[in-house]
Every structure is written in structure tokens, then in C-alpha cells.
Design an enzyme around this catalytic site. Structure first.
Site: not given
Ligand code: 4NP
Length: 162
Positions: A10, A13
Site C-alpha cells: 500500500c 505500510n
Molecule cells: P496505508 O495508509 O497506505 O494503508 O498504510 C496510509 C498511511 C499513511 C498515509 C497515507 C495512507 N500518509 O499519507 O501518511
């Protein structure tokens, strides 16, 4: 022994890919397939490197008896050698992985996780929605969506083994 090495990917992570990792580990253990399926996760971005899974993801998973663990890391070139399937949570992650893939063989390993959920394929909605900036129910929704896809993936693993 024949096996399949899966990397869930993703953006950060910390939410979707650690959730998919925990869910698939749980299902694999239930079915006694630990020697057949190996599982890891990584992110396309580097903001959260070293961090544990998001507490909201971990708590939603814990309510279902699923433990999330590990520390966030970024996808590296070697991941394309060390895994048979790199499963992207959404189309943006898919595009990032395709850019990172060193050759056609590596690119062929990159798929969307929800391609393994026949209902998602039928509906055309193949993204696992990013829960990071949303409400608490987003984390439960990720678990529902990811579990359906992981069950579909295991159906294919069982069929390929047979
Ligand atoms: P993930 O979710 O891709 O499902 O882990 C996210 C975690 C952090 C961020 C975006 C999506 N961020 O922008 O910091």
C-alpha cells in the site's frame, strides 16, 4: 515444495498492507498452509518507515482476533525477485509498483489485491480504500474487503496446488 510468496503493498505500510498481511496469516494458519504461503508487506512511500501498524488498524483487527505486527518498510528492487505476487491495495500503488518493476517478468507479478475477489471484479471496484484520513469504520471496511480478497487468493492457491 511448491509455494507462493506474497507481498502486500500500500502507500504507507501502516494500514492496508499490514492488515492484509495479518488477515492472510490468520487464514493460512487456520488452513495449515504455513509451509505453502509466505507473506510480507511494504509501502511505496517512506513516511512511516520503521513504524508499527496504525493503532486504529491494529485495534480493528484485534477485535476479530487478528494480530498485526511488523515495522513499516519501503518496497525495494529485490522484492520483485523474492516474491511471486506483489499485490497492490489500489490503482495508485499498482502504478507505482509498475514503475519500480525492473523488467516485464517483474511487472507480471504486480496485481491488484481485489482482483482475487470475484465480487469486486464483477462490480469493477478494485481499490481497497485508504482509511488513513477517514473515520473508525473505514478500518473495519478495510478488514471486510481484504478478507474477501484473501479468501479468493487462497481459493486459487488451493486450486493451483491440487
Ligand atoms: P496505508 O495508509 O497506505 O494503508 O498504510 C496510509 C498511511 C499513511 C498515509 C497515507 C495512507 N500518509 O499519507 O501518511
Amino acid at each position: 515444495m511448491w509455494g507462493v510468496r506474497v507481498l502486500f503493498v500500500c502507500l504507507g505500510n501502516i494500514c492496508r498492507s499490514p492488515t492484509a498481511e495479518g488477515v492472510l496469516r490468520h487464514l493460512v494458519r487456520e488452513e495449515g498452509l504455513e509451509d505453502v504461503v509466505t507473506i510480507d508487506s511494504a509501502g511505496t512511500g517512506d513516511w512511516h518507515v520503521g513504524n508499527p501498524p496504525d493503532a486504529r488498524s491494529a485495534e480493528a483487527a484485534m477485535r476479530r482476533g487478528i494480530t498485526l505486527d511488523g515495522a513499516a518498510r519501503q518496497v525495494i528492487a529485490r522484492d520483485f525477485e523474492e516474491h511471486d505476487l506483489l499485490l497492490a491495495a489500489d490503482r495508485s500503488n499498482l502504478a507505482a509498483l509498475r514503475r519500480l518493476a525492473p523488467d516485464a517478468e517483474a511487472r507480471a507479478k504486480v496485481r491488484l489485491l481485489r482482483e482475487f475477489d470475484p465480487e469486486a471484479v464483477a462490480s469493477g471496484d478494485l481499490d481497497v480504500p485508504d482509511p488513513y484520513y477517514g473515520g473508525e469504520d473505514g478500518f473495519d471496511h478495510v478488514l471486510d474487503v481484504v478478507e474477501r480478497a484473501c479468501r479468493g487468493l487462497l481459493d486459487e492457491v488451493r486450486a493451483a496446488r491440487a
